[in-house]
Design a protein around this motif. Structure first.
Motif, mmCIF file in Angstrom:
data_model
loop_
_atom_site.group_PDB
_atom_site.id
_atom_site.type_symbol
_atom_site.label_atom_id
_atom_site.label_comp_id
_atom_site.label_asym_id
_atom_site.label_seq_id
_atom_site.Cartn_x
_atom_site.Cartn_y
_atom_site.Cartn_z
ATOM 1 N N ASN A 1053 0.822 -1.207 0.000
ATOM 2 C CA ASN A 1053 0.000 0.000 0.000
ATOM 3 C C ASN A 1053 0.857 1.258 0.000
ATOM 4 O OD1 ASN A 1053 -2.416 -1.415 0.058
ATOM 5 N ND2 ASN A 1053 -2.342 -1.604 2.304
ATOM 6 N N CYS A 1054 1.976 1.192 0.669
ATOM 7 C CA CYS A 1054 2.856 2.361 0.756
ATOM 8 C C CYS A 1054 3.563 2.632 -0.582
ATOM 9 C CB CYS A 1054 3.869 2.122 1.879
ATOM 10 S SG CYS A 1054 4.830 3.584 2.296
ATOM 11 N N VAL A 1055 3.871 1.558 -1.343
ATOM 12 C CA VAL A 1055 4.590 1.704 -2.633
ATOM 13 C C VAL A 1055 3.740 2.474 -3.640
ATOM 14 C CG1 VAL A 1055 5.471 0.349 -4.587
ATOM 15 C CG2 VAL A 1055 6.092 -0.255 -2.254
ATOM 16 N N ARG A 1056 2.432 2.419 -3.503
ATOM 17 C CA ARG A 1056 1.561 3.143 -4.433
ATOM 18 C C ARG A 1056 1.840 4.630 -4.454
ATOM 19 N NH1 ARG A 1056 -4.438 1.930 -2.981
ATOM 20 N NH2 ARG A 1056 -3.559 2.143 -0.918
ATOM 21 N N PHE A 1057 2.314 5.133 -3.306
ATOM 22 C CA PHE A 1057 2.558 6.580 -3.214
ATOM 23 C C PHE A 1057 4.015 6.917 -3.461
ATOM 24 C CE2 PHE A 1057 -0.877 5.523 -0.183
ATOM 25 C CZ PHE A 1057 -1.921 6.205 -0.801
ATOM 26 N N ILE A 1058 4.653 6.285 -4.440
ATOM 27 C CA ILE A 1058 6.067 6.558 -4.731
ATOM 28 C C ILE A 1058 6.201 7.955 -5.318
ATOM 29 C CG2 ILE A 1058 8.000 5.906 -6.250
ATOM 30 C CD1 ILE A 1058 7.052 2.990 -5.866
ATOM 31 N N ASN A 1059 5.254 8.325 -6.131
ATOM 32 C CA ASN A 1059 5.347 9.637 -6.778
ATOM 33 C C ASN A 1059 5.097 10.762 -5.780
ATOM 34 O OD1 ASN A 1059 5.817 8.444 -9.279
ATOM 35 N ND2 ASN A 1059 3.625 8.062 -9.590
ATOM 36 N N ASP A 1060 4.180 10.537 -4.845
ATOM 37 C CA ASP A 1060 3.862 11.566 -3.850
ATOM 38 C C ASP A 1060 4.769 11.367 -2.631
ATOM 39 O OD1 ASP A 1060 0.691 12.747 -2.431
ATOM 40 O OD2 ASP A 1060 2.759 13.537 -2.331
ATOM 41 N N SER A 1061 5.735 12.277 -2.486
ATOM 42 C CA SER A 1061 6.745 12.108 -1.414
ATOM 43 C C SER A 1061 6.153 12.286 -0.019
ATOM 44 C CB SER A 1061 7.906 13.091 -1.621
ATOM 45 O OG SER A 1061 7.392 14.417 -1.543
ATOM 46 N N LYS A 1062 5.246 13.206 0.143
ATOM 47 C CA LYS A 1062 4.667 13.467 1.464
ATOM 48 C C LYS A 1062 3.907 12.247 1.959
ATOM 49 C CE LYS A 1062 4.227 18.490 1.327
ATOM 50 N NZ LYS A 1062 3.290 19.623 1.350
ATOM 51 N N LYS A 1063 3.012 11.717 1.033
ATOM 52 C CA LYS A 1063 2.236 10.548 1.424
ATOM 53 C C LYS A 1063 3.157 9.375 1.694
ATOM 54 C CE LYS A 1063 -2.087 11.698 -0.898
ATOM 55 N NZ LYS A 1063 -3.060 11.318 -1.928
ATOM 56 N N MET A 1064 4.210 9.267 0.836
ATOM 57 C CA MET A 1064 5.180 8.203 1.036
ATOM 58 C C MET A 1064 5.818 8.317 2.417
ATOM 59 S SD MET A 1064 6.458 5.652 -0.738
ATOM 60 C CE MET A 1064 7.853 4.555 -0.710
ATOM 61 N N LYS A 1065 6.176 9.562 2.778
ATOM 62 C CA LYS A 1065 6.821 9.806 4.084
ATOM 63 C C LYS A 1065 5.882 9.449 5.229
ATOM 64 C CE LYS A 1065 9.559 13.402 6.303
ATOM 65 N NZ LYS A 1065 9.959 14.811 6.241
ATOM 66 N N ASP A 1066 4.615 9.872 5.109
ATOM 67 C CA ASP A 1066 3.628 9.564 6.167
ATOM 68 C C ASP A 1066 3.416 8.055 6.293
ATOM 69 O OD1 ASP A 1066 3.316 12.239 6.670
ATOM 70 O OD2 ASP A 1066 1.621 12.454 5.282
ATOM 71 N N GLY A 1067 3.359 7.373 5.122
ATOM 72 C CA GLY A 1067 3.167 5.910 5.157
ATOM 73 C C GLY A 1067 4.314 5.203 5.839
ATOM 74 N N ILE A 1068 5.568 5.645 5.542
ATOM 75 C CA ILE A 1068 6.745 5.028 6.183
ATOM 76 C C ILE A 1068 6.716 5.279 7.689
ATOM 77 C CG2 ILE A 1068 9.265 5.195 6.348
ATOM 78 C CD1 ILE A 1068 9.101 5.728 3.221
ATOM 79 N N ARG A 1069 6.320 6.519 8.067
ATOM 80 C CA ARG A 1069 6.221 6.810 9.508
ATOM 81 C C ARG A 1069 5.215 5.882 10.192
ATOM 82 N NH1 ARG A 1069 6.226 13.394 9.691
ATOM 83 N NH2 ARG A 1069 8.490 13.662 9.511
ATOM 84 N N GLU A 1070 4.051 5.690 9.529
ATOM 85 C CA GLU A 1070 3.044 4.797 10.100
ATOM 86 C C GLU A 1070 3.613 3.381 10.249
ATOM 87 O OE1 GLU A 1070 -0.928 7.026 8.389
ATOM 88 O OE2 GLU A 1070 -0.359 5.052 7.627
ATOM 89 N N LEU A 1071 4.359 2.933 9.161
ATOM 90 C CA LEU A 1071 4.981 1.614 9.247
ATOM 91 C C LEU A 1071 5.950 1.529 10.425
ATOM 92 C CD1 LEU A 1071 5.660 0.787 5.499
ATOM 93 C CD2 LEU A 1071 4.259 -0.539 7.047
ATOM 94 N N TYR A 1072 6.716 2.597 10.610
ATOM 95 C CA TYR A 1072 7.700 2.615 11.696
ATOM 96 C C TYR A 1072 7.027 2.536 13.070
ATOM 97 C CZ TYR A 1072 11.586 4.058 14.606
ATOM 98 O OH TYR A 1072 12.541 4.111 15.572
ATOM 99 N N THR A 1073 6.017 3.362 13.227
ATOM 100 C CA THR A 1073 5.294 3.341 14.512
ATOM 101 C C THR A 1073 4.619 2.002 14.764
ATOM 102 O OG1 THR A 1073 3.413 4.318 13.395
ATOM 103 C CG2 THR A 1073 4.867 5.805 14.589
ATOM 104 N N LYS A 1074 4.117 1.358 13.645
ATOM 105 C CA LYS A 1074 3.407 0.101 13.770
ATOM 106 C C LYS A 1074 4.358 -1.050 14.076
ATOM 107 C CE LYS A 1074 -0.729 -1.673 11.560
ATOM 108 N NZ LYS A 1074 -1.479 -1.741 10.288
ATOM 109 N N TYR A 1075 5.501 -1.083 13.337
ATOM 110 C CA TYR A 1075 6.458 -2.189 13.475
ATOM 111 C C TYR A 1075 7.804 -1.673 13.969
ATOM 112 C CZ TYR A 1075 2.953 -4.149 10.328
ATOM 113 O OH TYR A 1075 1.794 -4.544 9.766
ATOM 114 N N MET A 1076 7.794 -0.878 15.081
ATOM 115 C CA MET A 1076 9.045 -0.289 15.589
ATOM 116 C C MET A 1076 9.923 -1.339 16.309
ATOM 117 S SD MET A 1076 7.525 1.798 18.828
ATOM 118 C CE MET A 1076 9.129 2.379 19.329
ATOM 119 N N HIS A 1077 9.389 -2.525 16.699
ATOM 120 C CA HIS A 1077 10.161 -3.573 17.371
ATOM 121 C C HIS A 1077 10.672 -4.591 16.375
ATOM 122 C CE1 HIS A 1077 8.909 -2.001 21.230
ATOM 123 N NE2 HIS A 1077 7.627 -2.051 20.825
ATOM 124 N N GLN A 1078 11.061 -4.121 15.229
ATOM 125 C CA GLN A 1078 11.532 -5.021 14.174
ATOM 126 C C GLN A 1078 12.780 -5.793 14.566
ATOM 127 O OE1 GLN A 1078 12.049 -3.068 10.460
ATOM 128 N NE2 GLN A 1078 12.162 -4.928 9.260
#
Length: 1226
Positions: A1053-1078
């Motif tokens: 879902n996050c890869v879809r926003f490759i062109n939009d940097s802001k959305k991409m950044k927000d998606g990565i942040r959400e991933l980080y917060t969700k899976y921060m104990h990687q």
């Protein structure tokens, strides 16, 4: 060296006795009052001061190596105490000062003139200056000491008729008059000029006087061993009274069953028949005296008037001990001493069973009962050696048990007895649970687990362990150890199951101690072994054996690394790591007990002399200890409280000492830990129900009483109102009568006033006339006296003039005479001075000659003095020797005289008895002569009959010989059959042995199968555990896979926003917060891989073990099958042999039957022959014929029983082998 030892002792630990629970019996003057509520009595190896109300104790220790007080006395001013003690080889007589807080010894009295014998009675004079001491009879002495100067001022020998108690006392109002009584004498002595002179002459038959007391300055009351009271006035017998043996009152028997009452009355009647009254104690008080004529009772005698004699006023009995198994015996103790308080409000007595009782006296105004009862002064005490002592951690209590069959619980903070109970058997050991709610007591028949209730001890569980000498709860209370001979049994304190048995001691185990964590146990025995046991494994951890020593006690440090042990070799041993590291010698004393403080810095040791030694750790060879005199017997038990504040000791003398521990370490301040003790107590539900029911009953009683009292009050109010009305009427009438009377009296008073006024006027007139007459008479007398005075003045002037003239003439003559005398004396002086010079020269010459003469005279005098001294010393020695010989001869002659007099009396009595017997014998001889004549005639007749019977006996004997020959043949056949039976019995015994061996093999197989079963169950449990772990790991793996899938979807879902940097950044942040104990997930995956590898290894290992175990099981099955087949074959052979034996038994039975028939034939023949009268024939052969029959029957019965027993065993073994569940494995 001595200074070093003293310094070492000063640096050692110190203990101070704060309480003593015990009393020493049979001490002369054993109890006395120091103040109104302060009592002093003998206890242990000294004396104890205690306050009856406040319960504080103050112990006065005796001298070094004291074995106890034999006699004591307190001065009349209550400032000094005299003690007679047995210490070492020579007895000790010491005086203490009681004024200080701690009594100190003032003087020790000893004299070379007095023999080294112990004083059995002491007494102070009224001014406390003299001390009288009496030694034991028969060769008794009375000594009088001026004790402040340690001077023996007088002594006199007092011979007695025999052994027995003697008593000495001073006249309460005369410092020089002494009274002494004993076996066969009552004597009054007067002390004057260094001698004791007898004042009285004893008349009548001598009696055994057991005690006496002064009633006044002239009267002495004495008691004898026959129950007679004798009152002496100025040494002469004035009054006598015989007292009877007293039975206990009926009131004292309430609360017991009728059977017990009847048994007790029978015992009392038998006692009264076999015992006589005996006055064991007498004491005087202001109204009369008290005495004890029988066990358990004190009689109070008072004088109604001065002319009449003393009369009995009251009986005071000892109470029954409700906790005793035999309450009757507890109230029949011998009273040994009586004393009164200074105000005479309290009477205290001591008994021969170490008990102290008190009784509150009544005044004359109160209603006094004829029979009253004593009460315990504080509480009942031990009357025999204490065998067990222990303390707990939750409460400030300690438990003791004794050979007096009692168990007692003491509170060492309040100095009280909380519980007491007596049992049927002697108690040898006791152990308290750490909570203080339970205790273990080892009796001679069983070991009992006892619950300590609020007011009773309840036996909860019994263990069949006889004469258990040692038991102990663990520090946690969940286990307890019991010594059963040389085996230590460990039981659970919750389930009462036998957890383990510690075996290894060869001698009797004397002591056991738990470690602080309850994982180890230390024990010692009589064969010199000290073992440390590991309770987790049940095996020895270390051991130290010294066969030359019999260990009696051990103690452990808190960390259980160091063991302290004492025994018969007079040393204290420090044991660690299975070896003796250090030994401290006891110095001529045997150590009996040892205890170590919780801190491990202090070591306490008890000795066989009753002393306590306190030492510092580490131990040294020097005398680095403080020794304290306490007990009069060997110390049996000792322990230190958990807070290291108190040391508890018990002894063979029945005393318990509570010591406060003070550490003398310089510069170290030890703060006392204030422990909070539990206040809870146990109580039975039945007791609660009884008490609630009693409370309800009492409440109902209170309500009923309230209603009754209200009704009575109403009736009283009505009665009082009526009475008040009647009184008011009476008073009004009396008031009217008094008013009329008052008026009449006033009228009479006015009349009397008028009469008095007339009389006064007449008297005034008379007085005026008399005054005038007196004035005229006195004026005439004055004029006459003036004239005389003037004449005397003229005469005196003339005399003065004449005397002045004479004085002038005398002065002139005096001056002339003085001048003449001066001239004469000056001439004489000159002459005398010349003579003086001449005499001085002559004097010098004479002095020199005199000095030479003096020297010669002194030398001659010294020689003569030495010669005379030698002569007189030789004469003195000769006279002393002759005196001693004469005294010995006199003593021997007196003894001979006494013995001869006794023999004469005995001979006279014997002669009279012999005369009476001679008369009786003469009468008997006459009667016997008549009997002899009659018997002779009978003898003649019987001899004729005997001759006839002898002929008949001869014929019977011939027949008997023939029968005996036949009997010999039969006995030979019976012996052969017996031998055959014995061979068969031996075969049977060998078979039995084979069967027992087979049973043992079977038991071994069963044990092996049980062990295999246990191994299989353990492996199954391990397999289940590994399966569970695998299941958990699988669940973790599934969770991780789902988590990865979610992460991939979110990434897509996050890869879809490759062109939009802001959305991409927000998606990565959400991933980080969700899976921060990687990284944790990665680590978990790595750990999962490791766990899988370990699991595979464990699985392979378990499979190998299973294969090995299956092989073992198969082998065991084969071995058991072969064993079973072998047993079956052996059983078959046994059955065959049993059948053979049966056939042989049948043959033997037939033979026995044939023998019996032959014997019966012989019997029938003999019975036919014995039809004639044969009372005097011997019965031996008939008895001999019966013995073979009985023996054969017994043999047959025994063989049948053995065969049946073998059959039963074979059947049981077959069932055990055929059972399918015997050796089955899953």
């Amino acid at each position: 060296m001595a200074e070093a030892e003293a310094a070492a002792a000063a640096a050692a630990a110190a203990v101070l006795p704060v309480a003593v629970f015990g009393c020493r019996p049979r001490v002369a003057g054993g109890v006395c009052f120091l103040e109104e509520r302060v009592v002093l009595h003998a206890a242990g190896a000294g004396c104890l001061r205690l306050h009856i109300d406040h319960k504080w104790h103050n112990f006065i220790p005796g001298t070094k190596k004291s074995r106890g007080v034999q006699a004591l006395a307190v001065s009349p001013d209550r400032r000094f105490l005299a003690l007679s003690e047995a210490a070492g080889e020579r007895p000790v007589l010491a005086v203490y000062e009681l004024s200080a807080e701690r009594a100190r010894r003032r003087k020790v009295l000893a004299a070379e003139e007095q023999p080294a014998r112990q004083a059995v009675s002491l007494a102070f004079s009224p001014d406390s200056q003299l001390l009288a001491a009496a030694t034991a009879p028969p060769e008794g002495h009375l000594a009088c000491w001026l004790w402040e100067k340690q001077q023996l001022v007088a002594t006199v020998r007092v011979p007695a008729a025999g052994d027995g108690p003697c008593q000495v006392s001073f006249n309460p109002q005369d410092n020089t008059q002494v009274c002494i009584t004993g076996n066969g004498y009552f004597k009054l002595f007067k002390y004057s000029e260094g001698y004791l002179k007898q004042m009285n002459l004893q008349r009548g038959e001598p009696e055994n006087y057991l005690c006496h007391a002064w009633l006044s300055a002239e009267e002495v009351i004495c008691g004898t061993d026959t129950g007679k009271l004798s009152l002496f006035e100025t040494g002469d017998l004035y009054w006598e009274k015989n007292l009877e043996y007293r039975k206990p009152p009926r009131k004292q028997e309430e609360g017991t069953t009728e059977e017990h009452e009847s048994g007790a009355t029978c015992e009392d009647t038998s006692l009264q028949q076999h015992s006589l009254p005996q006055i064991s104690a007498v004491a005087a008080y202001s109204k009369g005296f008290a005495c004890s004529p029988s066990p358990g009772v004190v009689l109070l005698f008072e004088k109604i008037s001065e002319e009449e004699a003393y009369e009995e006023r009251q009986e005071v009995w000892l109470p029954q001990d409700l906790f005793s198994t035999d309450p009757k015996k507890s109230s029949r103790q011998d009273i040994t001493w009586i004393c009164f308080s200074p105000s005479e409000e309290v009477m205290v007595v001591s008994t021969n069973k170490n008990q102290l009782y008190m009784f509150t006296m009544f005044s004359n105004k109160l209603i006094r009962e004829k029979i009253s009862y004593f009460s315990y002064m504080n509480f009942p005490l031990h009357s025999n050696s204490i065998t067990g002592l222990d303390m707990c951690t939750w409460k400030p209590i300690l438990a003791t048990c004794s050979l007096d069959r009692s168990v007692r619980i003491w509170n060492y903070k309040k100095n009280t007895l909380e519980l007491c109970k007596e049992y049927q058997e002697e108690a040898h050991t006791v152990s308290l649970h750490p909570t203080g709610f339970f205790c273990l007591v080892g009796f001679s028949d069983k070991l009992r687990f006892i619950s300590l209730l609020y007011e009773d001890m309840h036996v909860f569980k019994e263990f069949a362990v006889k004469k258990c000498r040692e038991c102990s709860f663990s520090n946690g209370g969940h286990l307890f150890a019991i010594v059963n001979g040389n085996v230590i049994q460990i039981y659970s304190g919750i389930t009462f199951e036998n957890v383990t048995n510690l075996k290894g001691h060869t001698g009797m185990v004397h002591a056991i101690k738990w470690s602080s964590d309850d994982t180890k146990l230390v024990s010692c025995d009589t064969h010199g072994a000290v073992y440390k046991w590991n309770l987790l494994t049940g095996k020895k951890e270390s051991e130290c054996v010294l066969k030359t020593c019999i260990y009696s006690s051990i103690s452990l440090t808190y960390d259980a690394k160091i063991i302290f042990a004492v025994g018969s070799d007079q040393t204290l041993k420090e044991i660690s790591e299975s070896s003796i590291k250090h030994e401290v010698p006891a110095r001529d004393v045997v150590y009996t007990t040892v205890a170590v403080s919780r801190s491990g810095c202090l070591v306490f040791v008890g000795t066989s002399l009753g002393t306590i030694r306190a030492m510092k750790y580490p131990l040294t060879q020097k005398k680095n200890f403080s020794e304290y005199q306490a007990h009069a017997g060997a110390v049996t038990k000792m322990t230190v409280t958990s807070d290291d504040q108190f040391l508890l000791t018990a002894s063979e003398d029945g005393c318990v000492f509570i010591w406060r521990v003070h550490d003398k370490e310089p510069g170290e301040v030890k703060e006392e830990q204030k422990l909070e003790y539990a206040e809870e107590v146990l109580i039975m539900r039945s007791d609660i129900d009884e008490k609630t029911q009693a409370i309800l009953d009492l409440q109902n009683c209170v309500r009923d009483l309230q209603t009754e009292s209200e009704y009575e009050l109403r009736l009283k109010d009505i009665y009082c109102e009526e009475k008040i009305k009647s009184l008011e009427e009476n008073f009004t009438q009396e008031i009217d009568f008094l008013k009329t009377k008052h008026q009449i009296l006033q009228e009479e008073k006015e009349k009397q006033k008028l009469q008095h006024e007339v009389q006064l006027s007449e008297l005034i007139d008379k007085q005026a006339k008399e005054v005038k007459q007196l004035e005229s008479d006195s004026s005439q007398k004055l004029s006459m006296e003036n004239e005389k005075y003037q004449e005397l003045q003229v005469k005196s002037q003339k005399m003065e003039e004449e005397y002045e003239k004479q004085l002038h003439s005398l002065e002139e003559s005096k001056t002339k005479a003085m001048a003449e005398l001066k001239e004469q004396y000056e001439k004489k002086l000159k002459h005398k001075s010349v003579l003086l010079e001449e005499t001085k020269e002559s004097m010098m010459k004479q002095i020199k000659a005199h000095e030479e003469m003096e020297k010669q005279i002194y030398e001659d005098g010294d020689k003569e003095i030495f010669e005379l001294k030698d002569k007189y010393e030789k004469q003195l020695l000769e006279e002393k020797e002759s005196n001693i010989q004469l005294k010995g001869e006199i003593g021997v002659m007196n003894k001979r005289l006494n013995s001869l007099q006794k023999e004469l009396k005995d001979r006279n009595r014997d002669i009279e008895e012999m005369r009476l017997e001679q008369q009786k014998l003469q009468d008997i001889i006459k009667s016997l002569e008549k009997d002899i004549f009659a018997l002779k005639t009978d003898v003649k007749e019987r001899t004729e009959t005997i001759l006839e019977k002898e002929k008949y006996v001869y014929e019977l004997k011939m027949k008997n010989q023939e029968l005996q020959n036949f009997k010999f043949v039969l006995s030979y056949k019976i012996e052969e059959s017996k031998k055959q039976i014995e061979s068969r019995e031996n075969d049977i015994e060998t078979m039995k042995k084979q069967i027992s061996e087979m049973e043992e093999e079977l038991e071994q197989f069963r044990k092996e199968s049980v062990e295999l079963k246990l191994n299989i169950t353990q492996l199954q449990q391990k397999q289940k555990a590994t399966a569970g772990e695998v299941h958990r790991e699988m669940e973790k793996r599934q969770n991780m896979e789902t988590l990865i899938k979610r992460f991939k979807a979110d990434l897509h879902n996050c890869v879809r926003f490759i062109n939009d940097s802001k959305k991409m950044k927000d998606g990565i942040r959400e991933l980080y917060t969700k899976y921060m104990h990687q990284p944790d997930v990665v680590e978990a995956q790595a750990e999962d891989a490791d766990l899988q590898q370990q699991y595979k290894k464990q699985q392979e290992y378990n499979e190998r073990n299973l294969a090995v175990l299956r092989k073992k099981v198969m082998k065991d099955k084969e071995i058991q099958h072969t064993a079973y087949m072998r047993i079956v074959q052996e059983n078959m052979s046994l059955i065959k042999e049993i059948n053979d034996l049966r056939q042989e038994l049948r043959v033997a039975n037939t033979q026995v039957h044939n023998l019996e028939s032959a014997l019966r034939l012989n019997k029938s023949k003999k019975a036919i022959q014995d039809t004639a009268p044969s009372a005097e024939l011997p019965s031996g052969p008939a008895v001999l014929r019966l013995n073979p029959e009985m023996e054969s029957e017994k043999i047959i019965e025994m063989q049948q029983l053995e065969i049946q027993y073998l059959r039963d065993q074979v059947q049981e073994m077959g069932k055990a082998l055929n059972s399918p569940g015997a050796v089955s494995f899953s």
